[in-house]
Design an enzyme around this catalytic site. Sequence first.
Site, mmCIF file in Angstrom:
data_model
loop_
_atom_site.group_PDB
_atom_site.id
_atom_site.type_symbol
_atom_site.label_atom_id
_atom_site.label_comp_id
_atom_site.label_asym_id
_atom_site.label_seq_id
_atom_site.Cartn_x
_atom_site.Cartn_y
_atom_site.Cartn_z
ATOM 1 N N LYS A 120 38.897 43.957 37.504
ATOM 2 C CA LYS A 120 38.633 42.522 37.695
ATOM 3 C C LYS A 120 37.259 42.299 38.326
ATOM 4 O O LYS A 120 36.476 41.486 37.854
ATOM 5 C CB LYS A 120 39.713 41.883 38.594
ATOM 6 C CG LYS A 120 41.126 42.005 38.063
ATOM 7 C CD LYS A 120 42.142 41.316 38.973
ATOM 8 C CE LYS A 120 42.255 41.904 40.359
ATOM 9 N NZ LYS A 120 42.802 43.280 40.404
ATOM 10 N N ARG A 130 47.733 35.054 42.758
ATOM 11 C CA ARG A 130 48.535 36.240 42.499
ATOM 12 C C ARG A 130 49.969 36.095 42.975
ATOM 13 O O ARG A 130 50.629 37.091 43.276
ATOM 14 C CB ARG A 130 47.867 37.503 43.023
ATOM 15 C CG ARG A 130 47.553 37.532 44.446
ATOM 16 C CD ARG A 130 46.303 38.334 44.700
ATOM 17 N NE ARG A 130 46.443 39.769 44.564
ATOM 18 C CZ ARG A 130 45.369 40.583 44.504
ATOM 19 N NH1 ARG A 130 44.156 40.108 44.528
ATOM 20 N NH2 ARG A 130 45.532 41.848 44.417
ATOM 21 N N ARG A 185 37.081 55.292 43.242
ATOM 22 C CA ARG A 185 36.178 54.140 43.429
ATOM 23 C C ARG A 185 35.371 54.299 44.722
ATOM 24 O O ARG A 185 35.905 54.706 45.759
ATOM 25 C CB ARG A 185 36.977 52.835 43.501
ATOM 26 C CG ARG A 185 36.068 51.657 43.873
ATOM 27 C CD ARG A 185 36.707 50.322 43.688
ATOM 28 N NE ARG A 185 37.953 50.181 44.413
ATOM 29 C CZ ARG A 185 38.775 49.153 44.275
ATOM 30 N NH1 ARG A 185 38.484 48.188 43.428
ATOM 31 N NH2 ARG A 185 39.895 49.094 44.962
ATOM 32 N N ARG A 245 37.466 52.352 49.912
ATOM 33 C CA ARG A 245 38.197 51.264 50.564
ATOM 34 C C ARG A 245 39.431 51.792 51.283
ATOM 35 O O ARG A 245 40.084 52.703 50.809
ATOM 36 C CB ARG A 245 38.605 50.221 49.505
ATOM 37 C CG ARG A 245 37.671 49.051 49.456
ATOM 38 C CD ARG A 245 37.925 48.129 48.318
ATOM 39 N NE ARG A 245 39.321 47.747 48.115
ATOM 40 C CZ ARG A 245 39.700 46.877 47.176
ATOM 41 N NH1 ARG A 245 38.799 46.333 46.379
ATOM 42 N NH2 ARG A 245 40.965 46.568 47.026
ATOM 43 N N ARG A 303 50.546 48.745 46.277
ATOM 44 C CA ARG A 303 49.889 47.573 45.672
ATOM 45 C C ARG A 303 50.381 47.364 44.254
ATOM 46 O O ARG A 303 50.564 46.233 43.804
ATOM 47 C CB ARG A 303 48.362 47.765 45.686
ATOM 48 C CG ARG A 303 47.755 47.576 47.068
ATOM 49 C CD ARG A 303 46.408 48.255 47.212
ATOM 50 N NE ARG A 303 45.391 47.729 46.326
ATOM 51 C CZ ARG A 303 44.281 48.400 45.980
ATOM 52 N NH1 ARG A 303 44.056 49.617 46.443
ATOM 53 N NH2 ARG A 303 43.414 47.853 45.174
HETATM 54 P P1 AP5 Z 1 37.376 47.231 40.031
HETATM 55 O O1 AP5 Z 1 36.494 46.419 39.165
HETATM 56 O O2 AP5 Z 1 36.976 47.432 41.455
HETATM 57 O O3 AP5 Z 1 38.897 46.743 39.888
HETATM 58 P P2 AP5 Z 1 39.656 45.508 40.527
HETATM 59 O O4 AP5 Z 1 40.619 45.031 39.505
HETATM 60 O O5 AP5 Z 1 38.692 44.540 41.109
HETATM 61 O O6 AP5 Z 1 40.445 46.291 41.669
HETATM 62 P P3 AP5 Z 1 40.812 45.836 43.143
HETATM 63 O O7 AP5 Z 1 41.307 47.077 43.838
HETATM 64 O O8 AP5 Z 1 39.661 45.116 43.774
HETATM 65 O O9 AP5 Z 1 41.983 44.874 42.879
HETATM 66 P P4 AP5 Z 1 43.031 44.390 43.890
HETATM 67 O O10 AP5 Z 1 43.626 43.286 43.154
HETATM 68 O O11 AP5 Z 1 43.955 45.442 44.360
HETATM 69 O O12 AP5 Z 1 42.167 44.112 45.179
HETATM 70 P P5 AP5 Z 1 41.562 42.795 45.800
HETATM 71 O O13 AP5 Z 1 40.268 43.148 46.419
HETATM 72 O O14 AP5 Z 1 41.617 41.684 44.843
HETATM 73 O O15 AP5 Z 1 37.522 48.669 39.315
HETATM 74 C C1 AP5 Z 1 38.291 49.693 39.933
HETATM 75 C C2 AP5 Z 1 37.583 51.044 39.717
HETATM 76 O O16 AP5 Z 1 37.620 51.361 38.324
HETATM 77 C C3 AP5 Z 1 36.093 51.030 40.093
HETATM 78 O O17 AP5 Z 1 35.740 52.283 40.622
HETATM 79 C C4 AP5 Z 1 35.370 50.780 38.765
HETATM 80 O O18 AP5 Z 1 34.086 51.349 38.757
HETATM 81 C C5 AP5 Z 1 36.303 51.492 37.786
HETATM 82 N N1 AP5 Z 1 36.329 50.861 36.465
HETATM 83 C C6 AP5 Z 1 36.255 49.530 36.162
HETATM 84 N N2 AP5 Z 1 36.342 49.353 34.836
HETATM 85 C C7 AP5 Z 1 36.501 50.600 34.298
HETATM 86 C C8 AP5 Z 1 36.689 51.085 32.980
HETATM 87 N N3 AP5 Z 1 36.727 50.281 31.926
HETATM 88 N N4 AP5 Z 1 36.854 52.422 32.810
HETATM 89 C C9 AP5 Z 1 36.824 53.278 33.864
HETATM 90 N N5 AP5 Z 1 36.656 52.881 35.141
HETATM 91 C C10 AP5 Z 1 36.506 51.552 35.346
HETATM 92 O O19 AP5 Z 1 42.613 42.520 46.938
HETATM 93 C C11 AP5 Z 1 42.759 43.428 48.019
HETATM 94 C C12 AP5 Z 1 43.905 42.994 48.885
HETATM 95 O O20 AP5 Z 1 43.604 41.694 49.454
HETATM 96 C C13 AP5 Z 1 45.248 42.802 48.174
HETATM 97 O O21 AP5 Z 1 45.963 44.003 48.095
HETATM 98 C C14 AP5 Z 1 45.914 41.767 49.074
HETATM 99 O O22 AP5 Z 1 46.443 42.380 50.206
HETATM 100 C C15 AP5 Z 1 44.765 40.883 49.503
HETATM 101 N N6 AP5 Z 1 44.584 39.719 48.616
HETATM 102 C C16 AP5 Z 1 43.553 39.497 47.771
HETATM 103 N N7 AP5 Z 1 43.717 38.357 47.105
HETATM 104 C C17 AP5 Z 1 44.893 37.830 47.544
HETATM 105 C C18 AP5 Z 1 45.622 36.674 47.219
HETATM 106 N N8 AP5 Z 1 45.195 35.798 46.289
HETATM 107 N N9 AP5 Z 1 46.806 36.469 47.855
HETATM 108 C C19 AP5 Z 1 47.256 37.319 48.781
HETATM 109 N N10 AP5 Z 1 46.615 38.447 49.128
HETATM 110 C C20 AP5 Z 1 45.441 38.702 48.513
HETATM 111 MG MG MG Z 2 38.283 43.826 43.058
#
Ligand code: AP5
Ligand code: MG
Length: 224
Positions: free
Chosen positions: A8, A83, A122, A158, A169
């Site tokens: 994402k 989410r 990552r 992270r 997660r």
């Molecule tokens: P990346 O692009 O970083 O993936 P991502 O989907 O952004 O992963 P996140 O871990 O950020 O998602 P998340 O939803 O768990 O975390 P968030 O920060 O939103 O890619 C991942 C890896 O793969 C990278 O190394 C990249 O280089 C690689 N990659 C990408 N594309 C690729 C491809 N095609 N092929 C190979 N490799 C690839 O949330 C974190 C925490 O915050 C949550 O757990 C929750 O506790 C809280 N939170 C956030 N939003 C909310 C909300 N709305 N409500 C409640 N809690 C929330």
């Molecule tokens: Mg992210």
Amino acid sequence: MGAPGAGKGTQAKRLGRARNLPHISTGDIFRWNIENDTPLGRRVKACIDAGQLAPDDLACEIVADRLTEDDCRDGYILDGFPRSRGQAERLSEMLRERGESLDLVINLEVSDDEIVHRLTARRTCPHCGRIYNLLFAPSEDGVHCDRPTCEGVTLVLREDDREDVIRERLQVYHSVSEPIIEFYKKQGKLCSVDAMPTDRDAISATIEDLVNSAPASCSEGTTS
Ligand code: AP5
Ligand code: MG
């Protein structure tokens, strides 16, 4: 939308640059608050580190606040929000209040095994937020950020990218977040994209095409 690690952040940043639109990641905002030890950061640190969601009201409040900023006037890309069903309903209300409508919901599809593989590799630049991957997209020396403005900055893993937390997660994603795919399908807003290929440029091109042809592009199937 998409599971943790589906790509994402990677894709939303690219789309934001291509369209000159702000990329709003609730995860990034929470992490900034944790790093800067703000009252909000202190409230959410324990649940984020454990792989749980932050409370809905806090997530909704930070998005509502962020949308009041000037750069959101011509549109924005939400990453990781909504989410839960409660957040999706609150977003519908926010949009109504702002006289806006959702153009498109892009859902990135990746298997759980691939996600564990990607997330343990990552690395992120703590200075500019650029996302790398030791397996698929390393920085030049694998240790430091490549951007000239981040010279000498060491990339970090992270806190929530340990395998046990990633599994938690994923469980939260399947039970709380995945069900809202149906909510957007019913509204005819959902586009699912096969995000398994490691070619990010190809995935970006697919997303760009879908955005260009929205809302006609929304369908029940998955686009590769
Ligand atoms: P990346 O692009 O970083 O993936 P991502 O989907 O952004 O992963 P996140 O871990 O950020 O998602 P998340 O939803 O768990 O975390 P968030 O920060 O939103 O890619 C991942 C890896 O793969 C990278 O190394 C990249 O280089 C690689 N990659 C990408 N594309 C690729 C491809 N095609 N092929 C190979 N490799 C690839 O949330 C974190 C925490 O915050 C949550 O757990 C929750 O506790 C809280 N939170 C956030 N939003 C909310 C909300 N709305 N409500 C409640 N809690 C929330
Ligand atoms: Mg992210």
